[in-house]
Design an enzyme around this catalytic site. Structure first.
Site, mmCIF file in Angstrom:
data_model
loop_
_atom_site.group_PDB
_atom_site.id
_atom_site.type_symbol
_atom_site.label_atom_id
_atom_site.label_comp_id
_atom_site.label_asym_id
_atom_site.label_seq_id
_atom_site.Cartn_x
_atom_site.Cartn_y
_atom_site.Cartn_z
ATOM 1 N N THR A 17 102.392 59.864 6.058
ATOM 2 C CA THR A 17 101.582 60.999 6.537
ATOM 3 C C THR A 17 102.487 62.147 6.985
ATOM 4 O O THR A 17 102.123 63.310 6.836
ATOM 5 C CB THR A 17 100.651 60.593 7.704
ATOM 6 O OG1 THR A 17 101.427 59.997 8.732
ATOM 7 C CG2 THR A 17 99.566 59.632 7.254
ATOM 8 N N ASN A 23 102.639 51.596 14.794
ATOM 9 C CA ASN A 23 101.447 52.202 14.199
ATOM 10 C C ASN A 23 100.732 53.030 15.268
ATOM 11 O O ASN A 23 100.652 52.608 16.419
ATOM 12 C CB ASN A 23 100.501 51.105 13.665
ATOM 13 C CG ASN A 23 99.516 51.646 12.660
ATOM 14 O OD1 ASN A 23 99.919 52.163 11.628
ATOM 15 N ND2 ASN A 23 98.244 51.549 12.944
ATOM 16 N N CYS A 39 98.419 50.598 -19.493
ATOM 17 C CA CYS A 39 97.291 50.243 -20.358
ATOM 18 C C CYS A 39 96.650 48.985 -19.794
ATOM 19 O O CYS A 39 97.349 48.065 -19.354
ATOM 20 C CB CYS A 39 97.797 49.985 -21.779
ATOM 21 S SG CYS A 39 96.468 49.408 -22.876
ATOM 22 N N HIS A 74 100.780 47.591 -4.377
ATOM 23 C CA HIS A 74 99.608 48.266 -4.941
ATOM 24 C C HIS A 74 99.970 49.200 -6.091
ATOM 25 O O HIS A 74 99.235 50.134 -6.402
ATOM 26 C CB HIS A 74 98.843 49.000 -3.826
ATOM 27 C CG HIS A 74 98.285 48.060 -2.807
ATOM 28 N ND1 HIS A 74 97.899 48.433 -1.544
ATOM 29 C CD2 HIS A 74 98.046 46.723 -2.874
ATOM 30 C CE1 HIS A 74 97.455 47.359 -0.877
ATOM 31 N NE2 HIS A 74 97.543 46.328 -1.653
ATOM 32 N N PHE A 78 94.573 56.345 4.427
ATOM 33 C CA PHE A 78 93.198 56.000 4.057
ATOM 34 C C PHE A 78 92.318 55.833 5.285
ATOM 35 O O PHE A 78 91.172 56.230 5.294
ATOM 36 C CB PHE A 78 93.184 54.694 3.249
ATOM 37 C CG PHE A 78 93.472 54.894 1.779
ATOM 38 C CD1 PHE A 78 93.611 56.154 1.232
ATOM 39 C CD2 PHE A 78 93.584 53.796 0.933
ATOM 40 C CE1 PHE A 78 93.863 56.333 -0.115
ATOM 41 C CE2 PHE A 78 93.835 53.962 -0.420
ATOM 42 C CZ PHE A 78 93.975 55.233 -0.945
ATOM 43 N N SER A 80 97.254 49.922 8.770
ATOM 44 C CA SER A 80 96.115 49.444 9.570
ATOM 45 C C SER A 80 96.008 47.924 9.507
ATOM 46 O O SER A 80 95.280 47.322 10.288
ATOM 47 C CB SER A 80 94.818 50.073 9.059
ATOM 48 O OG SER A 80 94.626 49.720 7.703
HETATM 49 P P1 NAD Z 1 95.737 52.788 6.155
HETATM 50 O O1 NAD Z 1 95.327 54.180 5.830
HETATM 51 O O2 NAD Z 1 94.709 51.723 6.158
HETATM 52 O O3 NAD Z 1 96.442 52.781 7.589
HETATM 53 C C1 NAD Z 1 97.446 53.700 7.935
HETATM 54 C C2 NAD Z 1 97.739 53.518 9.415
HETATM 55 O O4 NAD Z 1 98.876 54.310 9.724
HETATM 56 C C3 NAD Z 1 96.580 53.978 10.319
HETATM 57 O O5 NAD Z 1 96.279 52.944 11.253
HETATM 58 C C4 NAD Z 1 97.148 55.215 11.028
HETATM 59 O O6 NAD Z 1 96.728 55.325 12.359
HETATM 60 C C5 NAD Z 1 98.644 54.956 10.962
HETATM 61 N N1 NAD Z 1 99.482 56.170 10.947
HETATM 62 C C6 NAD Z 1 99.271 57.326 10.272
HETATM 63 N N2 NAD Z 1 100.309 58.168 10.440
HETATM 64 C C7 NAD Z 1 101.184 57.535 11.272
HETATM 65 C C8 NAD Z 1 102.446 57.890 11.831
HETATM 66 N N3 NAD Z 1 103.035 59.060 11.559
HETATM 67 N N4 NAD Z 1 103.068 57.011 12.649
HETATM 68 C C9 NAD Z 1 102.486 55.807 12.938
HETATM 69 N N5 NAD Z 1 101.302 55.411 12.430
HETATM 70 C C10 NAD Z 1 100.660 56.269 11.593
HETATM 71 O O7 NAD Z 1 96.915 52.412 5.159
HETATM 72 P P2 NAD Z 1 97.441 51.008 4.628
HETATM 73 O O8 NAD Z 1 97.445 50.002 5.714
HETATM 74 O O9 NAD Z 1 98.676 51.293 3.851
HETATM 75 O O10 NAD Z 1 96.368 50.449 3.595
HETATM 76 C C11 NAD Z 1 95.541 51.193 2.810
HETATM 77 C C12 NAD Z 1 95.901 51.496 1.383
HETATM 78 O O11 NAD Z 1 96.319 52.822 1.378
HETATM 79 C C13 NAD Z 1 97.000 50.821 0.667
HETATM 80 O O12 NAD Z 1 96.414 50.075 -0.326
HETATM 81 C C14 NAD Z 1 97.820 51.942 0.001
HETATM 82 O O13 NAD Z 1 97.997 51.623 -1.357
HETATM 83 C C15 NAD Z 1 96.961 53.121 0.129
HETATM 84 N N6 NAD Z 1 97.478 54.483 0.321
HETATM 85 C C16 NAD Z 1 98.770 54.818 0.047
HETATM 86 C C17 NAD Z 1 99.212 56.120 0.270
HETATM 87 C C18 NAD Z 1 100.635 56.436 -0.061
HETATM 88 O O14 NAD Z 1 101.204 55.865 -0.985
HETATM 89 N N7 NAD Z 1 101.276 57.326 0.677
HETATM 90 C C19 NAD Z 1 98.357 57.067 0.787
HETATM 91 C C20 NAD Z 1 97.026 56.710 1.065
HETATM 92 C C21 NAD Z 1 96.603 55.398 0.827
#
Ligand code: NAD
Length: 234
Positions: free
Chosen positions: A11, A203, A112, A104, A18, A179
């Protein structure tokens, strides 16, 4: 140490997560692989979405969190990274691809669904030009799809094996920005803990595995991780 990362580590590179407060799932409903296969309209929508997200992910740069992890790798203290992320930012921050398990998949390539054809996403998107018509596999005519794993799609067994091996062989398991609600990925921190590793979770928000962890830090990765890793390797 093994790092287990989620969307939260990216982020700070400008890629939304997500399930955080500004998460994508607060705005759109995810598409399953079954819906993708069944409907041309769904596939057109997905390709249009991929064009927009690919630009964003392709132009994103690794942030302080990714760079701190890469520094730990260079110091010889990191066995590898198990990531749920699809953005390739661990690799571009300097962790070699062979040390990263992308549970993922990756948005940087296209695959494909019928044969083993894979191609860089940029090549396929360039060929599509302005059209959102779903492209066919040039090798077998099958359906092409983003290299990411969709809901309802099986994870690659080789990736699961590698993640399991890493999770069972470290003495410190560091979860960064997840998460921890996505299964089966969230079984790996539990596996590591059962195998005797200390578990640290950084987190912003609480996770369902906080109670299992030896240390939980509810702060931003970019603030907490660089000084911690700096003092650990210097
Ligand atoms: P998630 O969105 O479920 O959880 C992300 C967590 O990170 C949240 O609890 C949030 O509060 C925390 N967070 C956000 N910014 C933060 C920071 N700077 N410092 C500390 N904590 C922070 O994501 P997940 O657990 O990875 O699972 C969801 C799915 O999201 C995965 O399958 C993944 O493939 C996909 N995804 C990937 C990307 C990417 O590649 N960058 C982006 C969006 C979603």
């Amino acid at each position: 140490m093994v790092v287990f990362s989620g969307a939260g580590i990216s982020t700070e590179s400008g890629i939304p997560d997500f399930r955080g407060p500004d998460g994508i799932w607060k705005k759109i409903r995810p598409t399953t692989i079954q819906e993708y296969i069944a409907s041309k309209e769904v596939r057109q929508r997905q390709w249009a979405g991929k064009k927009a997200s690919y630009k964003q992910m392709h132009s994103a740069e690794p942030n302080k969190g990714h760079l701190a992890v890469a520094k730990f790798y260079r110091a010889g203290r990191l066995l590898g990274v198990v990531t749920q992320n699809i953005d390739g930012l661990h690799q571009s921050s300097g962790v070699p691809p062979e040390a990263v398990v992308e549970l993922h998949g990756s948005t940087l390539f296209v695959k494909c669904l019928s044969c083993r054809y894979r191609e860089n996403a940029s090549v396929i998107l360039d060929q599509m030009g302005e059209s959102n018509d779903p492209p066919d596999c040039p090798q077998c005519g099958g359906m092409l799809k983003s290299g990411t794993i969709s809901f309802g799609e099986n994870l690659d067994p080789l990736d699961l094996d590698r993640a399991e091996e890493l999770s069972n062989t470290c003495d410190l398991y560091l979860v960064l920005g997840s998460s921890l609600v996505v299964s089966p990925a969230n079984m790996f921190p539990v596996m590591a803990k059962k195998a005797g590793a200390k578990l640290i979770i950084i987190n912003n928000e609480p996770t369902p595995l906080d109670e299992l962890a030896d240390l939980v830090i509810h702060e931003a990765i970019g603030e907490v991780l660089p000084p911690a890793i700096h003092s650990a390797v210097s």
